[in-house]
Each structure stands twice: as C-alpha cells, then as structure tokens.
Write an enzyme that holds these catalytic residues in place. Structure first.
Site, short mmCIF file in Angstrom:
data_model
loop_
_atom_site.label_atom_id
_atom_site.label_comp_id
_atom_site.label_asym_id
_atom_site.label_seq_id
_atom_site.Cartn_x
_atom_site.Cartn_y
_atom_site.Cartn_z
N HIS A 54 0.84 -1.21 0.00
CA HIS A 54 0.00 0.00 0.00
C HIS A 54 0.86 1.25 0.00
O HIS A 54 2.08 1.17 0.15
CB HIS A 54 -1.02 -0.02 1.15
N HIS A 56 1.37 3.93 1.88
CA HIS A 56 1.89 4.71 3.01
C HIS A 56 3.42 4.82 2.96
O HIS A 56 4.12 3.89 2.58
CB HIS A 56 1.45 4.10 4.34
N ASP A 58 5.73 4.68 5.11
CA ASP A 58 6.56 3.71 5.82
C ASP A 58 6.59 2.35 5.12
O ASP A 58 7.19 1.40 5.62
CB ASP A 58 6.12 3.57 7.28
N HIS A 59 5.97 2.25 3.94
CA HIS A 59 6.02 1.01 3.14
C HIS A 59 6.67 1.23 1.78
O HIS A 59 7.08 0.25 1.15
CB HIS A 59 4.61 0.42 3.00
N HIS A 111 -7.62 -0.56 5.58
CA HIS A 111 -6.57 0.35 6.07
C HIS A 111 -6.36 1.46 5.03
O HIS A 111 -6.38 2.64 5.37
CB HIS A 111 -5.30 -0.46 6.29
N ASP A 130 -0.42 -3.86 6.20
CA ASP A 130 -1.09 -3.30 7.38
C ASP A 130 -2.56 -3.70 7.42
O ASP A 130 -3.39 -2.98 7.96
CB ASP A 130 -0.97 -1.77 7.39
N HIS A 168 4.16 -4.40 10.88
CA HIS A 168 4.58 -3.75 12.13
C HIS A 168 4.65 -4.72 13.29
O HIS A 168 3.91 -5.70 13.35
CB HIS A 168 3.59 -2.63 12.52
FE FE Z 1 2.50 0.90 8.06
ZN ZN Z 2 0.00 1.71 6.49
#
Ligand code: FE
Ligand code: ZN
Length: 252
Positions: A54, A56, A58-59, A111, A130, A168
């Site tokens: 996805h 985001h 942090d990915h 998400h 996530d 995570h």
């Molecule tokens: Fe994440």
């Molecule tokens: Zn995420």
C-alpha cells in the site's frame, strides 16, 4: 523460499524472500533504503523484485532509491497514481511469478482503499502489510469495517499453517487489548503471556500463522459469539462487531 525478517523505522518490519534455485530475491514493501540494503548485505542476496502492499510512506520510503533496471516493482493498480515507479499493476485474482512460484494477489481494502495482500500458496506464506497484524488489524483510514471484515476473511480462509508476515511489531499492545475484547479465550491469554516474554527478550513475534489468528485475533473473531458478547452486541453482524472492536482499540 527463504525469508529474512528485519526491524526498521520505529516499529516496521521489512522482509526479504529468496528463492535459492533462481537466485531471485523480493523485498515485501521497502520501508527505508538503508535497512533494506543492510538486509541484502547481511544475507548476500541480490534484489530482483519489490512487492508493494500500500501507498503509506513507511512502506514505500525506499522505493525510488532501490528501484533499478534489474528490479521489477509490483503493486496495486488502484494505487497507480499514489505509488510512483510500479512496473506491474495487480488487482484481485492476479498472479505474478516470482522465483518460479505463483504469487496470488488479494485486494484487501480497509486500512487504505488500494491495499493488496500477496499469497505464495506453494511456500505457505502471506504478506498482509497493514491489513492483518498479530492479534490486530490496521486502522481504518480509507475503508469501512465491512471492507476490513471482507479483507480479513480472505486471509483467514487460507490454510491455517500459512505464515503471516505483517508490516509492524504491534503485537504486545494488540494482545493487551485483545484480552479485553475476548476475555474468556484461554488460547489468547496464553498467547499474551508468550508475547510478553518474547517482547521482553527482544524476540520478534512475527511471523504469526493464520491458525493462531483464527484462535486469538478479536478482529478475525468478530463473527464469534464470544467477541460479540464482550462488545455487548450478541447476534450482531461481524461487520458491526468489528466496527466496535476497532473503535475500542483506537482509544485503548
Ligand atoms: Fe504501516
Ligand atoms: Zn500503512
């Protein structure tokens, strides 16, 4: 397939998947360049594929730096506009060949609206990003409880021994909440104790398995009389129960 899990950013997991026969190596998401490069150096593997779950940051943070002419990037068609650099766009029911093995694609919104999950049936691995966490699920930023219930149900329907990699390390906090949402679940109490020990020792609690989540994850168990009762909603639909579990977790 061999896997190499590593911590990065504040609480993210990265994972490399390697096929020794073909030499191909995939990074599932790329939270940050340096951590992925260190994982490649530690293993001696050469990156050939990146699978994005996805959009985001942090990915995908390491995507621009890690993508090169010899790296194929697979990601959700629905997020084409939000994820620069995708080579292969995938959606529900697609499959991609990696390391001679089929990687199946599930759309798992909730998400985010474009979130996808990758399943490698022959190796028994699923990469849930996530969507599904150990004893938890992602926050509903771009989807409804019904979306998340449908997404979790796709993963929960995989063979119970399937290993689940998620984005995570939220497990201890998830477990402490889970025992309040499913208070009569003995397997969950035992798992909380185990997770407390592992976390104190700095041992990752990921991967989990589909079977463990079916037994102990209150979001996956939103269709059980036990979780419905704990939410004060006997007989309510799993979507409604999940909405209540999610709302309580958000303020836990
Ligand atoms: Fe994440
Ligand atoms: Zn995420």
């Amino acid at each position: 397939m061999e896997t190499h899990l590593f911590r990065c950013l504040s609480d993210n997991y990265g994972v490399l998947v390697h096929d020794p026969d073909s030499g191909e190596t995939a990074s599932i998401d790329v939270p940050e360049e340096a951590a992925v490069r260190k994982a490649l150096a530690d293993t001696g593997w050469t990156l050939t594929h990146i699978f994005i779950t996805h959009h985001h940051a942090d990915h995908i943070g390491g995507l621009a730096a890690l993508k090169g002419p010899d790296v194929t990037v697979i990601g959700p068609r629905k997020d084409e506009a939000r994820i620069p650099g995708l080579d292969i766009l995938v959606h529900e029911g697609d499959s991609v060949v990696f390391g001679g093995e089929r990687v199946m694609v599930f759309e798992t919104p909730g998400h985010t609206s474009g979130h996808v999950t990758y399943w490698m049936p022959e190796s028994g691995l699923v990469f849930a990003g996530d969507t599904l966490f150990a004893m938890g699920c992602g926050r509903l930023f771009e989807g409804t409880p019904a979306d998340m219930w449908a997404s979790l149900s796709k993963i929960a329907a995989l063979p119970p021994q399937t290993k689940v990699f998620c984005g995570h390390e939220y497990t201890l906090s998830n477990a402490r909440f889970a025992v309040t949402a499913d208070p009569t679940n003995a397997a969950l109490k035992a798992r909380l104790a185990e997770v407390e020990k592992k976390t104190a020792a700095g041992i990752p609690t990921v991967p989990t398995t589909v079977g463990e989540e079916l037994a102990t994850n209150p979001f996956v168990r939103a269709n059980t009389p036990e979780v419905a009762a704990a939410m004060g909603m006997p007989g309510a639909s799993p979507e409604k129960v999940l909405a209540e579990v999610r709302a309580r977790k958000d303020s836990f």
